[in-house]
Design an enzyme around this catalytic site. Structure first.
Site, PDB file in Angstrom:
ATOM      1  N   SER A 104      56.427  32.479  19.316  1.00 58.80           N
ATOM      2  CA  SER A 104      56.616  31.048  19.454  1.00 58.80           C
ATOM      3  C   SER A 104      58.011  30.831  19.998  1.00 58.80           C
ATOM      4  CB  SER A 104      56.487  30.380  18.080  1.00 58.80           C
ATOM      5  OG  SER A 104      57.150  29.131  18.092  1.00 58.80           O
ATOM      6  N   ARG A 121      13.937  28.524  48.650  1.00 62.24           N
ATOM      7  CA  ARG A 121      15.352  28.713  48.308  1.00 62.24           C
ATOM      8  C   ARG A 121      15.975  27.341  48.115  1.00 62.24           C
ATOM      9  NH1 ARG A 121      18.447  31.391  52.356  1.00 62.24           N
ATOM     10  NH2 ARG A 121      16.703  31.642  53.829  1.00 62.24           N
TER      11      ARG A 121
END
Lengths: 466, 466, 466, 466
Positions: free
Chosen positions: C280, C319
């Protein structure tokens, strides 16, 4: 080497170059560095850090100074990008001005810088979208206006129904886009705000000068102030996602319509022909509707991404675990996909092919059956609803079986003799007489469009006044 | 018999009784019948149908006259509810007044009635949500105000970090709820509009009186007019979904926080104890956080339902196939789940248990490690960032290993001797000195809350003026 | 320049380097080129194209020959990557052997190459996941075995309940992972198949040699044959998504558990400490659970992406338009996120910190209330269910109020005197006596794990035999 | 009164009556009561409770004894249905046999009963789906076989391309459905398992007889044993969702195709005509594709619901908070929607209208342009790829401009003179010569179908042997 998953190959299809520029790796680093620079300046103005330190920090806030891949590699351990970037920035500053280095990132937490940097990117992204949306809206408005008199088959449940006009169809597309533009404008108020809270959102590290720091920083970056830091209150970002989700849905509807109209057997409209565009490797004459493909793909992909942003709102306590991380790639993807959909359609509808003859031919394809509802309504006045519908339904069946115009079948019905003249029958089957209020509705859509465009031409502040 | 999938058994857990009333089968039929009645009245006023017919129709527009199950069964063939309902209504009217029957549903299409009926239900639903949201907001405001001085452990990434106050936490919950309330109010403008277009959205069946019909009908129902019919432009409904999705996300965040605070080992807050509530069949003393469970479940379920509404926007041409149908159960479910989440949390936070001693104990649980960041920042001024962080990190490790207070470890460090007095050290470890601007931030959240509440106490028209 | 949206910066956090290598731009081009080369070889063997042409083509099927950015730019117009790649390949071949150029891509359609290339990438990706999954499974198995006797607080609805063992918890994690490994193995059968159909899936261009071409090509690539080309039947790819979705869900559950156990106030387990990991910027001692963050983020992001793949299955006719395009970035993202989640947890659970003392302390934190259910059950035999539960509930309340052990409160109850001895009471509150079949259940999970691992050590063909 | 949200009105459209029967409120209570009865019997056999008590309990395990609404109301407080149901059952047993009452629910936890009850419902539901899926598969197989010679326009990107046959199209539909049937069969192994673990999954309450209890109970209910209780390992249920998601996707693709073929302007296939079905209130002759609407709506709604089930897998520790609740309505909805989609399409495709003339007419609609790719391929052998494509592309443009057959344009080209005879040209434009391996591919799909059907006709045990 840090290989880049497929985004580069597919990038140009799904997003504009400008939008990719806003969300590219370098731009993200630069946005974060812009925040660090502004933080330093604001800190100096608020008396939190020395002015000299601010200048030293600012001088290193340039993305090309940093190596994307090593920042990325360290972020994989640290858990976010700000940690290695701040480290690298500190090292750079220290090398030039040891004393200044300790004031880098002063008082801020990683998320402050990452979130505010993102907001800066989002502001640029929204500007791009606004411009593309206006362009598309103008094209749709022109189409709506130009085709007020172009009667075409209406279609419900994918079956021909009463006629509409191409102008009305375009007005429908336009009107939802206009609402989306207004939503985009409203979004700015909630979205374009500073994130500054420090470790747990209290601004404690500024030792009493937190509010003035926030004020200075917001002013420097041209962002609004929020009531509170929003480290774990993510509705602003989620609202950005939902607003774009609505836009992408509106665009998807346009694309679905356009692709249906472009079918070989319908052929009423096409995306404009251009060399190399929509080509098929095996069918040289075939033109694939690429813009529709992109906009439809976006309309499939974005809703679940919006769900991700909503689901990610459940973030723990002062700063969450996982939810925040889930946003990082998701929101940029939404912006990118939106830009692709919007710009592709904007391009396709700037000069679409409109095949007037085919439109007219299709309108007559059912030999009047598409107007059966109108006839039934007219006959209702004479025979009551049930009988009228039965007469027309029977005539429709006959017309279908015998492949004759419905008008002629009706003309031969003994039940109608004496009730309806031949010229009344002709009138029933004149599409232009069944377009209702199409024109007035188009006018309304155009009026709303004009108003939205005036709005969007104002500077943001003036708009907020309106 | 028409069996009802599980909604009845789980209904009371996931939605309020009032909201279930708005979206029950009967209420849906009634909403559609309300539209048919208003359509008849408007038709009479616009001179489209005879006044006597309107009265005859209106007299049959009462849901209990119709059989839910047979309407439902016919709808399964017809493809929507309006077809069998209009048929049944026509039959009822015809039985009483043969001549009037043919004017039933005059000029409208099924979707006009279904959509406008839905809008009427949504209006009632939003009123319910507004009230529940205000109740929850008031509770959160009270909590924020009452606990300005209740220092508690801040938690980031689920790890203790710098302290916050319970008041600040509640203010964060409140502030996003305030934004949600504003969003709900804004939503009304787009959402509460009439749907009337006839078969393909041209209003053709009204033969020139379409616009005045629409005006009369909108006035009768108290709805706004849209620019165009929106049969296949579904952004209004999708925006309802997204707005609620944001609210449910905000609520989910509150529930996650509350459930984390309620864990046995943390125990800082609990849902209020009530007989029979949250009971476990095997553990008599255990109290399950039922409100949190409901709100978290909603936060999981609603985002994908929002995605459904966005995906369903891609509707074909004048009226779509499948997309429209996908909305029918989805949007009511969103409303129901939102109401459940909102009302459960509203209830739980009206009188939550707050365990002040445990809050204080937890705040000290790390023996000062949670304040290490603050110490590091303070030492940075003396030693520079890197050295300061190293000193503190080393002290933290020692404190952890030896299970001693960080303060005491620091007090023993030769590096600090002469730099920091014992009372300065004490001050570092006084949580109340590290709450930054918590109070001022709470003030801002409360101010926004008050403004939103004033807004929501105005009649809708007056609000729109503001 | 073709900027790359943020994937590069966040890539290392969310996906392994190996998996990024499989799905990077270059690897995608190479996979497609591998298909082109194999197509040429198969064509030669099937007598469809000259052997010399095949060799000429093969010699140009190397990704570094081609420019990613210009392929990408052209694909944005053409609508897919195969069109510009085939064009560029043809040009390369033509430059070397004019006669061979016309046989490039012979008989195939763009989608054949793109889909089969994807299948090759997926095969490599599944191999990587299998290895990582086995590693994690082995760690979990070791954990389950090692902690058979580590009694720990069970937790339901986030409240302490009857005790479990850490071994049992790990066995639960393991067992779902074992099922996921089996699912991954089963998936291969449907997924790792050739795509070859030509323009509309009839193999017409091979003029009677289509089936033998397909056979040759499948053999060459080591893929199975499907019954039919699957250009618009996308269940295979969607099943890949759903299978990974299940895995990511199982991993998310582990991460949620681990993150809850890692909370400061609970502290029973932690991800292993490593320099630079989970740091941190403001709290030097704080260690963020980075692996959990990644796995939880994946568990938020992947389910909606799975929904995308399912929604995209609705592809038009031979398709589709848009659905196919929606898959392109989505499926790779799922693979990448899965790899990140799996490898991060695999790493974290290879050597997790287990804090035995804290586990023991937490188990006693409720002073016996967690065992109230057991006591109630025991008393039921004496007093009946209702009375027993009342006695225990009352004692629990007393124990809570007075902060005394439940055992002591019960010892003082006159109702129990003569029914229960002091040593029986002690036994009630001995956690180790309330672990039921934990050991046997662990055995079962370990047995399934061993079987899955034997399976996965066999070559794929042998496994299919089993 | 406990009003039921809209599920009843829309129920019949979106789900079969049989499936609604499986998931209605009463059936859910009965399933849970079946578990309680079996638990008592198994307890008696395992020597855990007296045989007499088991009989007394069993005699009250009948849903009509209990009031749905009061169970539901109490569940809203208790947090789940089992708590009030067990309470009510205990009261019923106590009224008849006080001593037996204390053995109700012995050793189980609420979730044991709810989960196992759900598994019983799912088993019944899967049986229904299997039967419907077989019916649809048989229809598709018949269609594939009957239309081997029905040449029809192939369509890619919604544009006409090389011809296919209707048989091949149906074979494609069939083949993915066959895979889905196999998936449904495989699913049973993981899904149809007992849930029995007691409070935290250790079976502790059975005091050493937990494993034999579980064995007895599983045998009694005809369910398999899992390695471990799966209270918080929800992959089994999520896999049920994903498997159905794949099926619904396959069905959605069929519906999209069918709806496109049914468009007025295409008209190649229609759902069967039936009185009252697909009627339009304003257009008597119009027939709306209701089955397609339902299947497409399901294909929009189910993917996000699958995402919900996957997201809900992240359940905390021994039993989760919110995730479990999120499943309760979601999984039944998926089953219901699947059944609706499957049965509607099964019905529509049992006797679809096939319009052979229109199919043939559409095939010729482009005057040969759809075969341009084939011609180009043929000419490639003569002129090379590039030149051939240019010749054909030029001819296509000419054919389009002059509205002449491509064949005739080609016949007039000087370049082709001497290279191609007139009868060769005729052959190019004979669709039947360009169907490639359609027939063989159909054979393969039919063979897989037959095998799946043999499999599904075996009893489940025998199937598992195979």
């Amino acid at each position: 080497m840090n290989e880049t998953p497929t985004m580069r190959l597919h990038g140009p299809l799904f997003a504009t170059s400008a939008m990719r520029g806003v969300f590219c790796d370098r731009a993200q680093l630069q946005a974060m560095l812009d925040v660090e620079a502004a933080l330093a300046r604001a800190g100096a103005r608020a008396g939190v850090i020395p002015a000299a330190a601010a200048a030293a920090i600012e001088s290193k806030c340039s993305a090309p100074v940093y190596d994307v891949d090593s920042i990325a590699a360290e972020a994989a351990s640290a858990g976010n990008l700000a940690i290695p970037l701040v480290k690298a920035l500190t090292a750079q500053v220290a090398a030039a001005d040891e004393a200044a280095a300790r004031f880098v990132h002063w008082g801020a937490t990683s998320q402050d810088v990452i979130d505010t940097g993102l907001v800066l990117q989002l502001r640029a992204a929204l500007d791009l979208l606004d411009a593309d949306a206006e362009r598309l809206a103008d094209s749709l408005a022109a189409l709506a206006d130009a085709h007020r008199a172009t009667a075409m088959a209406g279609r419900t449940w994918m079956q021909q129904a009463l006629p509409v006009t191409l102008g009305l169809k375009a007005a429908g597309w336009l009107d939802s886009l206009t609402r989306d533009r207004t939503r985009l404008r409203c979004l700015r108020k909630n979205l374009l705000v500073l994130q500054l809270g420090g470790a747990t959102g209290t601004l404690a590290a500024f030792e009493g000068r937190g509010l003035s720091m926030a004020g200075e920083l917001a002013r420097d970056l041209g962002l609004a102030l929020s009531d509170l830091p929003w480290h774990a209150q993510r509705d602003r970002l989620a609202e950005c996602a939902t607003t774009l989700g609505l836009l992408v849905g509106s665009l998807g509807k346009i694309a679905r319509d356009l692709s249906l109209l472009s079918q070989t057997e319908i052929g009423e409209m096409n995306e404009p022909a251009e060399p190399g565009r929509g080509g098929s490797s095996t069918m040289p004459q075939k033109r694939n509707p690429v813009a529709c493909a992109v906009a439809l793909a976006a309309a499939i992909r974005v809703p679940p991404l919006v769900a991700t942003m909503l689901a990610a709102m459940v973030q723990e306590q002062e700063r969450g675990l996982g939810g925040w991380h889930a946003e990082w790639e998701t929101l940029p993807q939404i912006l990118l996909l939106t830009s692709g959909s919007l710009s592709q359609l904007s391009h396709a509808l700037a000069s679409p092919e409109v095949h007037l003859e085919t439109i007219a031919r299709n309108l007559g394809a059912t030999r009047g059956l598409n107007l059966a509802g109108t006839v039934a309504a007219a006959l209702t006045a004479l025979f009551g609803r049930k009988a009228a519908h039965q007469i027309v339904a029977e005539a429709c069946r006959k017309a279908l079986d015998e492949e004759r115009p419905l008008r002629d079948v009706l003309a031969g019905l003994p039940e109608l003799r004496g009730h309806i003249t031949s010229s009344e029958l002709d009138a029933f089957f004149e599409p232009a007489r069944h377009l209702g209020e199409a024109n007035a509705l188009i006018d309304r859509a155009l009026a709303s469009h004009r108003e939205a465009s005036i709005d969007s031409s104002l500077p943001n502040e003036a708009r907020d006044e309106r």
